[in-house]
Each structure stands twice: as C-alpha cells, then as structure tokens.
Design an enzyme around this catalytic site. Structure first.
Site, short mmCIF file in Angstrom:
data_model
loop_
_atom_site.label_atom_id
_atom_site.label_comp_id
_atom_site.label_asym_id
_atom_site.label_seq_id
_atom_site.Cartn_x
_atom_site.Cartn_y
_atom_site.Cartn_z
CG ASN A 31 5.14 -7.04 -1.30
OD1 ASN A 31 4.93 -5.96 -0.77
ND2 ASN A 31 4.46 -8.13 -0.99
NE ARG A 114 0.37 -6.98 -2.04
CZ ARG A 114 0.19 -7.40 -0.80
NH1 ARG A 114 1.20 -7.73 -0.05
NH2 ARG A 114 -1.03 -7.50 -0.32
CG HIS A 203 -5.94 -10.10 0.67
ND1 HIS A 203 -6.72 -10.34 1.78
CD2 HIS A 203 -4.68 -10.05 1.12
CE1 HIS A 203 -5.96 -10.44 2.85
NE2 HIS A 203 -4.70 -10.26 2.47
NE ARG A 264 -3.86 -7.96 9.65
CZ ARG A 264 -3.75 -8.00 8.33
NH1 ARG A 264 -4.73 -7.59 7.56
NH2 ARG A 264 -2.65 -8.46 7.77
CD GLU A 406 -1.47 -11.75 -3.33
OE1 GLU A 406 -0.90 -12.67 -2.72
OE2 GLU A 406 -1.94 -10.75 -2.77
#
Ligand code: ADP
Length: 421
Positions: A31, A114, A203, A264, A406
């Site tokens: 990743n 990823r 996601h 955010r 993940e």
C-alpha cells in the site's frame, strides 16, 4: 537391506517436504503512499501474515519498521530517496537471515497493490501490463493524491522484482454495480462525460470483505440479503449492499463526500465552499486541503481528528467534542434509514474499521431508538472485548462488528489472478 531402502524412502519424503517448503510461495501486499509504503507478506496456503512492516519518510531520509510474525519488531534507519529503494529495503528485511522469513526474493510469487481510485477505466482486480499502467495514469487527473504515489510504488516493485507479476486491487471496484441514478450527480451530462465526474465510492475492498463475512454469518444466500456496512475510520463510508452487490455508497467522486470524518467535512451544501472561499480569502489551490484537513471532528471540536481524543474530551465535558460525535451518530442513523428504503428492507448492519470496531458507545448511540425499525442492540454483547453479533435476540435486524481485512482480500485476488496465468 529393507531397512536401508525404507530409510531412503523416509529421506526422500523428508526431502520432498523440505523442497515443498523451500518453494512455498508468498504474496506481498503493498500500500504505497506519498512518503510511506505499508507491506504484508501472506502465506496463501494458510492465509496468514508471515511478516509486515512500514517504510516511512521516503524521499526524506528513510525509516523501516519490520516484524516477522512471532518475532521481535525491528526498526532501522535506511536511506530511501525513492520508492524503489524502499521496496529494496523491505525485500532485504523479508530475506534477512536474522529477522526475515523467506530465503529468496523469488519466493514472492506476486505483488498485490492497493489502488484507491480506478476511475471508469479500472473496474476490477487486474494484472499489471502497459495498458493497465496507462489507465492508472489517467486516474492521476481525477485522484492525484493517491494515484501518483501508487504509481511510484508499482514502478518501484517492478524495478526491484522485474520477474514478479504485479496485480492491482482497486478500492472503487466493488462499487461498480451501482445503478446510474445512484452514481450520477445532477450536473450537465456533457461534463460527466468529459471529466468522468460521478460517484465512485471508496473502501470497496473493506465493504466487500465485511459484507461477504456478514452473508456467511447470516447463513443466507447472498441474493436474499440487504446489508448496510459502516466502515468508520479516519475516513468513513457507509454502503448499501443488496444481494451481495453495492447499490449505493456515501463517498463520491472523491473520498470527501458522505459522513463527518476525522478531518474531512463529508457532504456539505456545495454553495458553502465558494461562500467561505470568498469570505476567508481561501484560494482554490488551498480549498481541497482545507476540506480534507481542517474540517470533520477536528474542525467542529477544535480538539482532535482522533475519535479516542474526542471521546476523552466528551468525558471532560467538552460540548464541541460532543457535537462532533453527535453529528456522526445522527448521520449513521440517517444513512441506515435511507439505504433501508433504497434496498426495500434491511437484514443486517455491520460496523468495521478503527472507530466501528472499537467504539461500543458510538454503535449503541447511532442505533438508539430504532426498535421501530427492527434494530435493537444488546448492550452487554456490544460491550464485550471482541464482539461479533451485538444485536439482541429479538432484534429483527442483525448487527455485527466485523474487523476488516483489506490486505487479505488483496492477497486472495492477487493469488487468484496469478494462479490462472
Ligand atoms: P484509517 O482510515 O486511517 O485506516 P482506522 O481504521 O485505523 O483509520 O481508524 C482510525 C480511527 O479509529 C481514529 O479515529 C481512532 O481514534 C479510532 N480508533 C482506533 N482504535 C481505537 C480504539 N481502541 N478506541 C477508540 N477509537 C479507536
């Protein structure tokens, strides 16, 4: 004579076993971010993590944290001017005689990367070739913050492991089943066509993993299930999964839309943005960073973007921290309600990721007063150390806490693609 013969058979069996062990193959999951690169090495036979680590401060000075499962963590300063050098450093760690776990780089059968945004071009897990790289390069336009570092990580791996197949596993892929009326924004159609502005969702790998696990736990056919998955971490997204497929999700063109997040803003009236730009004199070049880094829990509370610090501040009576927390609980409830309507019913809710897995109070508060909806949390189960089913026996809707994984999905997709070559 017989004894000698048997002995050699035993040796042979032993040798075959050892040889099998020696040629056992592993999948490396990577990743890559702008100055960091996380990795995990998977033994695909047993689907377990053999080692994991993090290269930090790439392009600055370079730091590597590595841990082979069952061994001490190792931390080292290693110069990493480029992502390729970070990949070299992690391969050196994996093959280190003292703290590594494989004898040779050739034991890595494939690398799974990823990828946050595949745009309209990359819609499923895929083996890297020139055309795929060209498609990923196109994503730099719509998602530069993630795609540019991903390309550096992929090219770094290709440089260090030129013979090893590379696979991309894409966060937007699972959301590809959304109908057009769910992914289309009400903007002039030509601008959607020209700039590919639409809801993509993020996601996806996590929503796919936890909804798959939930379907197993429900013991029903995937076609007969309606699930809301709540991935609540620093970035949060909520999805409606009907019949095992995504029909809607809270994140949009970028991972900024949807619920309030650490820093955010989530969805706001679009008119607020030019209004504040004008009032505060914020230039366009800074507005993206403002919406991503100065809002959310941090902006509302003034305390932190981290849920642990928000809950600690609430404990000390901080009203703005309480407000940030209440906004999230309320928004989760609203999404559950709207997605239930969109799916024509609800069988199950899943909580996952840092906040979803670790904040029982938030799970309880976001599902409070929803008994009329068939949702009832069992407080004792919800407060268990490693909870799974947290709904009451008489709750029509099942509620699960499912730790996401993940990396395992990336490793499995990578292994599947490479095995079919
Ligand atoms: P990311 O989106 O970066 O992968 P995570 O899934 O790790 O984020 O989630 C980070 C969030 O989870 C933070 O707000 C953090 O406070 C929260 N979190 C992590 N562990 C705990 C915990 N034990 N208790 C409460 N909150 C936690």
């Amino acid at each position: 004579m017989l004894f000698v013969y048997m002995g050699s058979i035993m040796d042979f069996v032993k040798k075959v076993n050892t040889t099998q062990k020696e040629i056992k193959m592993f999948v490396l999951v990577v990743n890559a971010g702008s100055s960091s690169l996380k990795y995990q090495l998977f033994d695909m036979e047993n689907k377990v993590v053999m080692a994991k680590g993090l290269c930090e401060r790439i392009g600055i000075d370079g730091k590597l944290k590595h841990q082979t499962t069952g061994m001490e963590k190792v931390e080292k300063s290693i110069p990493m001017p480029t992502h390729a050098q970070a990949v070299s450093a992690l391969v050196d760690s994996l093959t280190d005689k003292e703290y590594g776990c494989i004898s040779d780089m050739s034991q890595i059968s494939a690398v799974g990367h990823r990828v946050v945004h595949g745009g309209p071009w990359l819609t499923k897990s895929v083996l890297v070739n020139d055309a795929v790289i060209a498609d990923l390069e196109k994503c730099c336009d719509i998602a530069p913050l993630h795609t540019v570092p991903h390309l550096l990580g992929i090219r770094g791996c290709m440089q260090v492991m030129p013979k090893t197949p590379q696979v991309l596993v894409i966060d937007t892929a699972f959301h590809q089943t959304m109908p057009d009326y769910a992914y289309m924004y009400p903007i002039p159609y030509e601008l959607y066509e020209k700039y590919k502005v639409r809801r993509y969702g993020f996601h996806g790998t996590s929503h796919r993993y936890v909804s798959g696990k939930a379907i197993e736990l429900l013991g029903k056919k995937a076609e007969d299930t309606r699930i809301v998955t709540c991935h609540l971490g620093n970035g949060s997204s909520i999805s409606a999964v009907k019949g095992g497929k995504i029909i809607d999700t809270s994140m949009g063109f970028t991972p900024l839309e949807g619920v309030i997040m650490g820093s955010r803003c989530g969805a706001v009236d679009p008119a607020i943005i030019p209004f504040l730009m004008e009032k505060e004199g914020i230039p366009v070049s800074e507005m993206g960073s403002w919406m991503n880094k100065k809002c959310g829990f941090l902006g509302v509370s003034g305390v932190s973007s981290d849920m642990r610090e928000i809950t600690a501040a609430i404990g000390k009576g901080n009203d703005r921290a309480r407000l940030a927390y209440d906004i999230l609980c309320y928004q989760i409830k609203k999404y559950i309600g709207s997605y239930t309507a969109a799916m024509g019913g609800l069988d199950c809710i899943v909580f996952t990721a840092g906040i979803g897995e670790n904040t029982p109070r938030l799970r309880e508060d976001s599902l409070s007063d929803m008994e009329f909806f068939g949702i009832k949390v069992d407080k004792a189960k919800n407060n268990e150390k490693n909870p799974c089913l947290i709904s009451a026996d008489d709750s029509r809707v099942k509620v699960f806490v499912i730790p996401t994984n993940e990396e395992l999905v990336i490793a499995c997709d990578t292994d599947e693609i490479v095995s079919s070559l």
